[in-house]
Design a protein around this motif. Structure first.
Motif, PDB file in Angstrom:
ATOM      1  N   ALA B  71       0.836  -1.203   0.000  1.00  0.00           N
ATOM      2  CA  ALA B  71       0.000   0.000   0.000  1.00  0.00           C
ATOM      3  C   ALA B  71       0.869   1.251   0.000  1.00  0.00           C
ATOM      4  O   ALA B  71       0.589   2.221  -0.710  1.00  0.00           O
ATOM      5  CB  ALA B  71      -0.934  -0.001   1.205  1.00  0.00           C
ATOM      6  N   VAL B  72       1.955   1.221   0.791  1.00  0.00           N
ATOM      7  CA  VAL B  72       2.863   2.375   0.842  1.00  0.00           C
ATOM      8  C   VAL B  72       3.473   2.606  -0.541  1.00  0.00           C
ATOM      9  O   VAL B  72       3.504   3.738  -1.046  1.00  0.00           O
ATOM     10  CB  VAL B  72       3.974   2.147   1.889  1.00  0.00           C
ATOM     11  CG1 VAL B  72       4.980   3.284   1.861  1.00  0.00           C
ATOM     12  CG2 VAL B  72       3.377   2.007   3.273  1.00  0.00           C
ATOM     13  N   ILE B  73       3.928   1.517  -1.178  1.00  0.00           N
ATOM     14  CA  ILE B  73       4.554   1.658  -2.494  1.00  0.00           C
ATOM     15  C   ILE B  73       3.544   2.183  -3.517  1.00  0.00           C
ATOM     16  O   ILE B  73       3.850   3.080  -4.304  1.00  0.00           O
ATOM     17  CB  ILE B  73       5.136   0.296  -2.945  1.00  0.00           C
ATOM     18  CG1 ILE B  73       6.310  -0.077  -2.024  1.00  0.00           C
ATOM     19  CG2 ILE B  73       5.586   0.348  -4.397  1.00  0.00           C
ATOM     20  CD1 ILE B  73       6.820  -1.482  -2.233  1.00  0.00           C
ATOM     21  N   THR B  74       2.320   1.653  -3.467  1.00  0.00           N
ATOM     22  CA  THR B  74       1.290   2.135  -4.393  1.00  0.00           C
ATOM     23  C   THR B  74       1.041   3.630  -4.193  1.00  0.00           C
ATOM     24  O   THR B  74       0.923   4.383  -5.168  1.00  0.00           O
ATOM     25  CB  THR B  74      -0.021   1.364  -4.183  1.00  0.00           C
ATOM     26  OG1 THR B  74       0.253  -0.025  -4.175  1.00  0.00           O
ATOM     27  CG2 THR B  74      -1.018   1.666  -5.286  1.00  0.00           C
ATOM     28  N   ARG B  80       4.124   9.876  -7.571  1.00  0.00           N
ATOM     29  CA  ARG B  80       5.214  10.136  -8.504  1.00  0.00           C
ATOM     30  C   ARG B  80       4.734  10.144  -9.955  1.00  0.00           C
ATOM     31  O   ARG B  80       5.089  11.011 -10.740  1.00  0.00           O
ATOM     32  CB  ARG B  80       6.308   9.064  -8.322  1.00  0.00           C
ATOM     33  CG  ARG B  80       7.540   9.282  -9.168  1.00  0.00           C
ATOM     34  CD  ARG B  80       8.256  10.551  -8.729  1.00  0.00           C
ATOM     35  NE  ARG B  80       9.245  10.973  -9.706  1.00  0.00           N
ATOM     36  CZ  ARG B  80       8.987  11.740 -10.757  1.00  0.00           C
ATOM     37  NH1 ARG B  80       7.753  12.182 -10.970  1.00  0.00           N
ATOM     38  NH2 ARG B  80       9.929  12.090 -11.596  1.00  0.00           N
ATOM     39  N   VAL B  81       3.902   9.152 -10.304  1.00  0.00           N
ATOM     40  CA  VAL B  81       3.525   8.977 -11.706  1.00  0.00           C
ATOM     41  C   VAL B  81       2.404   9.926 -12.119  1.00  0.00           C
ATOM     42  O   VAL B  81       2.465  10.551 -13.182  1.00  0.00           O
ATOM     43  CB  VAL B  81       3.109   7.514 -11.979  1.00  0.00           C
ATOM     44  CG1 VAL B  81       2.642   7.340 -13.409  1.00  0.00           C
ATOM     45  CG2 VAL B  81       4.271   6.587 -11.672  1.00  0.00           C
ATOM     46  N   VAL B  86       0.549  16.828 -12.476  1.00  0.00           N
ATOM     47  CA  VAL B  86      -0.601  17.736 -12.541  1.00  0.00           C
ATOM     48  C   VAL B  86      -0.682  18.645 -11.317  1.00  0.00           C
ATOM     49  O   VAL B  86      -1.643  19.382 -11.144  1.00  0.00           O
ATOM     50  CB  VAL B  86      -1.942  16.969 -12.680  1.00  0.00           C
ATOM     51  CG1 VAL B  86      -1.945  16.128 -13.940  1.00  0.00           C
ATOM     52  CG2 VAL B  86      -2.232  16.107 -11.481  1.00  0.00           C
ATOM     53  N   ARG B  87       0.357  18.590 -10.470  1.00  0.00           N
ATOM     54  CA  ARG B  87       0.299  19.293  -9.199  1.00  0.00           C
ATOM     55  C   ARG B  87       0.105  20.790  -9.364  1.00  0.00           C
ATOM     56  O   ARG B  87      -0.539  21.440  -8.552  1.00  0.00           O
ATOM     57  CB  ARG B  87       1.608  19.028  -8.455  1.00  0.00           C
ATOM     58  CG  ARG B  87       1.535  19.210  -6.997  1.00  0.00           C
ATOM     59  CD  ARG B  87       2.702  18.530  -6.348  1.00  0.00           C
ATOM     60  NE  ARG B  87       3.944  19.256  -6.557  1.00  0.00           N
ATOM     61  CZ  ARG B  87       5.143  18.719  -6.375  1.00  0.00           C
ATOM     62  NH1 ARG B  87       5.250  17.456  -6.023  1.00  0.00           N
ATOM     63  NH2 ARG B  87       6.233  19.416  -6.556  1.00  0.00           N
ATOM     64  N   ALA B 185       9.816  20.420  -1.590  1.00  0.00           N
ATOM     65  CA  ALA B 185       8.389  20.139  -1.762  1.00  0.00           C
ATOM     66  C   ALA B 185       8.150  18.674  -2.100  1.00  0.00           C
ATOM     67  O   ALA B 185       7.303  18.015  -1.495  1.00  0.00           O
ATOM     68  CB  ALA B 185       7.828  21.029  -2.863  1.00  0.00           C
ATOM     69  N   ASP B 186       8.919  18.144  -3.067  1.00  0.00           N
ATOM     70  CA  ASP B 186       8.721  16.763  -3.502  1.00  0.00           C
ATOM     71  C   ASP B 186       8.816  15.801  -2.331  1.00  0.00           C
ATOM     72  O   ASP B 186       8.025  14.865  -2.200  1.00  0.00           O
ATOM     73  CB  ASP B 186       9.772  16.376  -4.550  1.00  0.00           C
ATOM     74  CG  ASP B 186       9.499  17.056  -5.876  1.00  0.00           C
ATOM     75  OD1 ASP B 186       8.405  17.642  -6.006  1.00  0.00           O
ATOM     76  OD2 ASP B 186      10.368  17.004  -6.755  1.00  0.00           O
TER      77      ASP B 186
END
Lengths: 356, 295
Positions: B71-74, B80-81, B86-87, B185-186
């Motif tokens: 779940a963490v990886i998802t 990221r993807v 669109v941020r 920020a990232d």
């Protein structure tokens, strides 16, 4: 009409003529390439155009995305069959509706039923919109999503009106290819004229910069509401057309997946233009039918070992993926949010300043 | 008396889950102003990982840890993807993106695993009952209460005492200023998504543990609950969100016992009408003091 006035007229309305042309050509395709299946696909695509242009009417012009329009589609679908079915037909299709209700006796011709239903839903929608229109950004979207959930819950349980969670059957297939085409053309004309009108320009101004729009005297909530009401009516019309095309449906047909599909059509095409809504609806409807047939083909193959037994969800997953890619690469849709060809500003006005 | 104790137990167990769900949603909202529709799919991913690991014969706790990790990886991948590109567009675009991700994951599961519900291995402990005096309590309720209280306490310490926690709170308050003092920020946003995924994964173990079933739409109910609780509590008020979740659980369990069936059918409708009214009249939630500084 003088030559230059004619040219100005043509330049102003050329995108509209091209959209209508595209709709007519699409409708004629089954005549040329034959096939009942193809005719079904095209009719559904034209109904999708009505639905998507309905959402564009509000969301495209105002910039506020509604997740709740499918609720009005549901209301339109059920309201249309209340009006269009005779008492004898209602006994079969809506068996839980009490016989002593006035609604039970009402029986209108198809077009009358469509219009009456759209008007009724527009009144309901106008009241809901009046309350929601003061919200901004995500709060608006979330509130419209809540409207969808409320409507869905009521539709699942109001047995007298909708037969509850059970499937409504035996709705007469009144929506032909030509009915769908006529509706799509009328709606596209309406949406285009609204968008290019003074009122439409004011709504679009509130989308680009709300503070500046308010500062030059635009009543933001009021002009947005004038986009909301026809938007709801058109969505309800699409619901009625769809009900009389598909003929069997339940409240599950008007939930998150449909909401997603309509938003995908609008966003992929480009929410801010009528061209975008038309192209997005036709494109996504046609392509997803192709994927759907691949899905069905996979389900029927049992001899090819490497294929899965079934491919349920392939269509929705493909649409979702396409939408994410469009949002990343072209956030304003494949048309970039402008009409095609781009509409020149009316004479004597400065060109719009795109300061984003 | 016994009924009342039973009622309190069920409400506390449910409330703990609701509180965690809402917290996971609100942490991302605080920083990105994004209500992540795909949050429920993190719960779904946890369930399917547990289902897929079921045949390997691993100890349950190990597969549970791996499922939470998935779940963490998802969550990190989502950020990221899809969200990062669109941020800088608009809040609405991000919301639509999260809707699309939700649909993609849901239908991905339908396509690659099965549209039907699958049985997930759960420890036998979950289905046992214990007696406290003459009060019969479900073991899963007890564990849920303990784990949720522990996790909420840990989150509280984390947000107050650690550098990352303070950074997250600072970013939630004023993202631009936080960046100006040199925070990347990232990194902050990725951390928020990671924590959101961690919480969703742990919630999933207990939420799915109730029925031992996982299906593509398993995440819908949790995301709706998280979302009601957050709106009631006030989305940018983490304490309010937790309080809102407990309030919601006591209301849900209470209404279940009090309301007649006819009205019970419309419970969800009533709840969402309340949500709409709060959004219109008290957009900062019922549990946030009204005069909380300048609007």
């Amino acid at each position: 009409m003088s030559g230059s006035a004619l040219r100005a007229f043509l330049r102003r309305y050329m995108p509209l003529f091209l959209c209508i042309g595209l709709l007519v050509v699409t409708a004629l395709l089954p005549q040329w390439f034959g096939g009942r299946v193809f005719e079904r696909v095209v009719t559904l695509a034209l109904i999708s155009v009505v639905l998507t242009v309905g959402l564009h009417w509000f969301s495209g012009n105002s910039g506020l995305m509604s997740f709740g329009h499918v609720a009005f589609m549901a209301m339109g679908a059920y309201a249309t069959i209340w009006f269009s079915l005779s008492p004898a037909q209602k006994a079969v299709t809506l068996p839980d509706m009490p016989k002593d209700w006035l609604l039970y006796q009402i029986h209108l011709p198809f077009v009358g039923a469509l219009l009456a239903a759209a008007a009724l839903v527009a009144v309901v929608g106008a009241a809901i919109g009046g309350a929601l229109i003061r919200l901004r950004g995500a709060a608006f979207t979330i509130a419209t999503f809540a409207v969808l959930l409320v409507t869905h819950t009521v539709a699942l349980h109001a047995r007298q009106l909708t037969r509850g969670a059970r499937t409504v059957i035996g709705v007469p297939p009144y929506t032909t290819l030509w009915v769908a085409l006529a509706a799509a053309v009328v709606v596209v004309i309406g949406a285009y004229l609204y968008k290019e009108s003074g009122l439409g320009l004011q709504v679009r101004a509130t989308r680009e910069d709300e503070t500046a729009a308010a500062a030059i005297g635009i009543n933001v909530n009021w002009v947005r509401w004038t986009a909301w009401v026809p938007s709801v009516a058109v969505t309800a019309l699409a619901g009625g057309l769809w009900a009389h095309f598909i003929t069997t449906f339940s409240p599950l047909a008007f939930f998150l997946e449909r909401a997603f599909l309509v938003i995908a059509m609008l966003v992929i095409g480009g929410a801010e233009s009528v061209t975008g809504a038309v192209v997005g609806a036709l494109g996504v409807a046609m392509v997803s039918e192709v994927v759907r047939s691949i899905e069905n083909w996979i389900a029927m193959q049992s001899t090819i070992a490497w294929l899965p037994d079934q491919a349920v969800g392939l269509t929705e997953a493909a649409v979702a993926l396409a939408m994410i890619l469009v949002l990343i690469a072209r956030p304003r849709g494949v048309t970039g949010g402008s009409e095609w060809p781009a509409v020149p500003p009316p004479a004597g006005q400065a060109p719009p300043h795109h300061g984003r | 008396m016994n009924d009342l104790a039973q009622y309190v137990m069920s409400s506390l167990a449910l409330g703990g889950l609701y509180a965690l769900m809402a917290l996971g949603l609100a942490i991302v909202y605080g920083i990105l102003n994004l209500i992540n529709f795909a949050y429920g799919e993190l719960i779904m991913v946890t369930g399917y990982t547990l289902f897929l690991l079921g045949g390997l014969g691993l100890p349950w706790l190990l597969s549970a840890a791996l499922a939470v990790l998935s779940a963490v990886i998802t969550a990190l991948l989502m950020e990221r993807v899809a969200f990062r590109p669109v941020r800088n567009t608009s809040q609405t675009t991000m919301l639509i993106t999260s809707f699309a991700i939700s649909m993609l994951l849901q239908n991905g599961a339908r396509l690659l695993i099965s549209p039907r519900a699958q049985a997930v291995p759960m420890p036998g402990l979950f289905t046992q009952n214990v007696f406290i005096g003459d009060l019969r309590v479900k073991m899963i309720d007890l564990i849920t209460i303990a784990v949720s209280l522990l996790l909420l306490a840990l989150m509280n310490v984390f947000l107050r005492r650690t550098l990352l926690g303070v950074t997250l709170r600072a970013a939630a308050q004023d993202f631009t200023m936080t960046r100006l003092v040199g925070i990347r920020a990232d990194a902050v946003i990725a951390a928020a998504f990671g924590i959101s995924g961690l919480i969703a994964g742990i919630v999933a173990l207990f939420w799915i543990g109730k029925s031992s079933l996982v299906e593509p739409t398993v995440g819908l109910q949790p995301v709706l609950i998280a979302f009601i609780a957050s709106v009631v509590g006030g989305l940018d008020n983490l304490k309010g969100v937790v309080a809102g979740a407990y309030l919601l659980s006591f209301m849900t369990v209470g209404l279940q016992t009090v309301l007649p069936q006819v009205l019970l059918d419309y419970r969800q409708a009533v709840m969402f009408i309340i949500v709409i009214m709060i959004l219109i009249w008290r957009p900062r939630g019922l549990l946030t003091p009204r005069a909380g500084g300048a609007l």
